[in-house]
Design a protein around this motif. Structure first.
Motif, PDB file in Angstrom:
ATOM      1  N   LEU A 258      43.039  43.232  51.130  1.00 48.70           N
ATOM      2  CA  LEU A 258      43.538  44.132  51.985  1.00 48.70           C
ATOM      3  C   LEU A 258      43.506  45.567  51.380  1.00 48.70           C
ATOM      4  CD1 LEU A 258      45.988  41.735  53.900  1.00 48.70           C
ATOM      5  CD2 LEU A 258      44.024  42.980  54.896  1.00 48.70           C
ATOM      6  N   ASP A 259      43.953  45.603  49.964  1.00 46.00           N
ATOM      7  CA  ASP A 259      44.016  46.691  49.446  1.00 46.00           C
ATOM      8  C   ASP A 259      42.975  47.846  49.846  1.00 46.00           C
ATOM      9  OD1 ASP A 259      46.322  46.240  48.038  1.00 46.00           O
ATOM     10  OD2 ASP A 259      45.623  45.808  46.213  1.00 46.00           O
ATOM     11  N   VAL A 260      41.835  47.190  49.836  1.00 45.29           N
ATOM     12  CA  VAL A 260      40.592  47.726  50.103  1.00 45.29           C
ATOM     13  C   VAL A 260      40.331  47.864  51.656  1.00 45.29           C
ATOM     14  CG1 VAL A 260      38.085  47.955  49.548  1.00 45.29           C
ATOM     15  CG2 VAL A 260      39.528  47.004  47.672  1.00 45.29           C
ATOM     16  N   HIS A 261      40.361  46.842  52.373  1.00 50.12           N
ATOM     17  CA  HIS A 261      39.811  46.697  53.560  1.00 50.12           C
ATOM     18  C   HIS A 261      40.787  46.952  54.741  1.00 50.12           C
ATOM     19  CE1 HIS A 261      35.919  45.798  51.787  1.00 50.12           C
ATOM     20  NE2 HIS A 261      36.468  44.792  50.944  1.00 50.12           N
TER      21      HIS A 261
ATOM     22  N   ALA B   5      34.331  44.022  47.186  1.00 50.88           N
ATOM     23  CA  ALA B   5      32.808  44.521  47.749  1.00 50.88           C
ATOM     24  C   ALA B   5      32.825  45.081  49.240  1.00 50.88           C
ATOM     25  CB  ALA B   5      32.000  43.415  47.347  1.00 50.88           C
ATOM     26  N   ASP B   6      31.693  45.096  49.624  1.00 53.04           N
ATOM     27  CA  ASP B   6      31.582  45.459  51.009  1.00 53.04           C
ATOM     28  C   ASP B   6      32.090  44.335  51.921  1.00 53.04           C
ATOM     29  OD1 ASP B   6      29.452  43.408  52.477  1.00 53.04           O
ATOM     30  OD2 ASP B   6      28.719  44.011  50.132  1.00 53.04           O
ATOM     31  N   LEU B   7      32.546  44.811  53.107  1.00 53.71           N
ATOM     32  CA  LEU B   7      33.674  43.938  53.977  1.00 53.71           C
ATOM     33  C   LEU B   7      32.927  42.382  54.380  1.00 53.71           C
ATOM     34  CD1 LEU B   7      36.069  43.582  55.764  1.00 53.71           C
ATOM     35  CD2 LEU B   7      35.040  44.803  57.529  1.00 53.71           C
ATOM     36  N   GLY B   8      31.378  42.620  54.602  1.00 52.86           N
ATOM     37  CA  GLY B   8      30.953  41.004  54.650  1.00 52.86           C
ATOM     38  C   GLY B   8      31.110  40.070  53.574  1.00 52.86           C
ATOM     39  N   ARG B   9      30.883  40.834  52.452  1.00 55.42           N
ATOM     40  CA  ARG B   9      30.835  39.891  51.125  1.00 55.42           C
ATOM     41  C   ARG B   9      32.322  39.452  51.064  1.00 55.42           C
ATOM     42  NH1 ARG B   9      29.554  41.500  44.997  1.00 55.42           N
ATOM     43  NH2 ARG B   9      30.101  39.332  43.992  1.00 55.42           N
ATOM     44  N   ALA B  10      33.209  40.438  51.136  1.00 53.65           N
ATOM     45  CA  ALA B  10      34.749  40.246  51.098  1.00 53.65           C
ATOM     46  C   ALA B  10      35.497  39.235  51.883  1.00 53.65           C
ATOM     47  CB  ALA B  10      35.331  41.403  50.979  1.00 53.65           C
ATOM     48  N   ARG B  11      34.768  39.152  52.959  1.00 54.56           N
ATOM     49  CA  ARG B  11      35.608  38.359  54.290  1.00 54.56           C
ATOM     50  C   ARG B  11      34.939  36.868  53.674  1.00 54.56           C
ATOM     51  NH1 ARG B  11      33.545  41.081  59.500  1.00 54.56           N
ATOM     52  NH2 ARG B  11      35.199  39.550  60.550  1.00 54.56           N
TER      53      ARG B  11
END
Length: 464
Positions: free
Chosen positions: A71-74, A19-25
């Motif tokens: 990390l594949d996404v971000h 998902a978006d970086l905030g949710r993902a982290r």
């Protein structure tokens, strides 16, 4: 409360990290915390039952997969945040430290690593695998990867601090390397006398410092690396190039992925090939790096990491009774960038014999001439060295060397290799066969001071 806060299973975790970086982290942090709590509830690794080991490994694998998916996404967004839009050049250890602070659960913290490094290799959880996953993605990125390579080509603060002294006196003494300038030659002498110049974190730091100084000093035209005389009983008074990685230090948990294995390849060895990154705007339009040609001398042997190092030199001289080896299969780890560089020197079949089967190459045999430029009796080595460094001085050598290196080793191909190396080597460090092998080598060398059976068992040297 975010969706990540109510994550209840692997499938939801996988969706959240994409998902978006905030949710993902947040999802990564929560998953890592759950795994840490599970590991903390189990006995220490060396006291776990087979069932408990299986439970721990399953949890670690799930979290490693989650980090990789994140990390594949971000990767590029993470790297840009850590480097302020690629305006800061962070070296591998600095980047890992920044990632631990900004993205909890992505890589281990300093406190976690300190606790791990106090333990023998066999008693660790394997937190450096998190770093291997991280650097695989960073180096694999066509945006972040080249920026990190550039950061690693910059001179170290330690070298910059010592540069005025070296330019004035022509001499610097480091714990494992002695650097002297005579005429236009920077002479780096490997001087870990008691351990046959076995490699560890300190030796990597010293070598990078010395290489930086040689490259930065305008009075230096060519660099020379040679082993010093040993005090070890089996080789007392003989010059030894290197016995490879210090297996006793690896067994004891003192070999670091960032400060040794990655820094070594991306730092001073890469600088031997590419040079040090220049900040001189007046000359940077001609070349981004300051380069020098390099000569190596093997008086006795170059094993493991020592042999790897030779592949980065412009000219190699060996004694007639010397030998080279890369006993990767014996130790189970990956021999740096040798799998990348060796084939172009000796071809694919001989490379497999050397790396997979442990074949030694003796300076006296014809195939040694694919790895060594000159072979001389011991008494003729010094004269051959002086002739070689004289031939390699001159601006035309530098220009042609640069073009040869560019043709042989493109930065992108090297970066792609190192991306995969970062992950695979981190996994090998914690593989049961490696732990068993380095433990056996360490036991054989108990009471000695060297690496592997090079210094302890009475057998012939073997270093990684």
């Amino acid at each position: 409360m975010t969706a990540a806060d109510t994550t209840s299973g692997p499938q939801e975790d996988q969706r959240a990290v994409r998902a978006d970086l905030g949710r993902a982290r947040t999802a990564v942090a929560h998953a890592a915390k759950r795994t840490d709590d599970l590991l903390a509830a189990l006995p220490a690794p060396e006291h776990r039952s087979p069932e408990q080991r299986g439970t721990a490994l399953a949890a670690l694998n799930a979290t490693w997969a989650l980090r990789s998916a994140f990390l594949d996404v971000h990767t590029d967004a993470v790297y840009d945040e850590l480097t302020q839009g690629r305006t800061r050049r962070l070296r591998v250890a600095e980047l890992a430290r920044a990632a631990a602070a900004a993205f909890p659960g992505l890589v281990p913290t300093d406190e976690q690593l300190t606790a791990e490094r106090a333990l023998p290799q066999a008693h660790k959880e394997g937190r450096e695998v998190d770093q291997g996953i991280f650097f695989r993605h960073v180096l694999g990125s066509s945006t972040a990867g080249p920026h990190l390579l550039d950061a690693m080509l910059r001179p170290t603060p330690r070298a910059l601090a010592l540069l005025p002294e070296f330019r004035e006196t022509g001499r610097v003494e480091l714990p494992s390397v002695r650097l002297e300038r005579t005429g236009g030659v920077a002479r780096l002498t490997l001087c870990r006398e008691d351990s046959l110049n076995a490699e560890d974190n300190q030796q990597v730091d010293d070598m990078e410092t010395a290489v930086d100084l040689a490259l930065l000093d305008p009075a230096v035209e060519v660099g020379l690396v040679r082993g010093g005389e040993m005090t070890h009983p089996r080789y007392r008074g003989k010059r030894v190039f290197s016995a490879g990685i210090n297996l006793k230090t690896l067994h004891g948990g003192g070999i670091s992925l960032t400060d040794f294995l990655l820094r070594r390849e991306l730092g001073y060895i890469h600088k031997l090939v590419r040079g040090v990154l220049s900040d001189d705007g007046a000359t940077a339009w001609r070349s981004r790096t300051v380069e020098k040609p390099w000569v190596a001398v093997v008086d006795t042997f170059a094993i493991g990491g020592g042999c790897q190092l030779l592949l980065a030199f412009d000219h190699v001289i060996a004694a007639a009774d010397a030998y080279l080896s890369l006993p990767a299969a014996q130790e189970g780890i990956i021999p740096g960038a040798s799998n990348y560089r060796l084939t172009r020197s000796v071809g694919p079949r001989t490379s497999r014999q050397i790396i997979l089967e442990g074949r030694r190459i003796f300076a006296s045999e014809p195939e040694a001439r694919l790895l060594v430029d000159e072979v001389h009796d011991q008494g003729a080595l010094d004269a051959a060295v002086e002739n070689a460094v004289e031939r390699l001085q001159g601006s035309s050598v530098l220009a042609n060397r640069r073009m040869l290196n560019l043709a042989e080793e493109s930065p992108d191909a090297f970066r792609a290799y190192m991306a995969e190396f970062a992950l695979q080597q981190s996994l090998r460090l914690y593989s049961p066969d490696v732990i068993e092998k380095v433990g056996r080598f360490s036991a054989a060398s108990t009471g000695s001071t060297g690496s592997g059976d090079a210094a302890g068992s009475g057998a012939k040297p073997s270093g990684g």
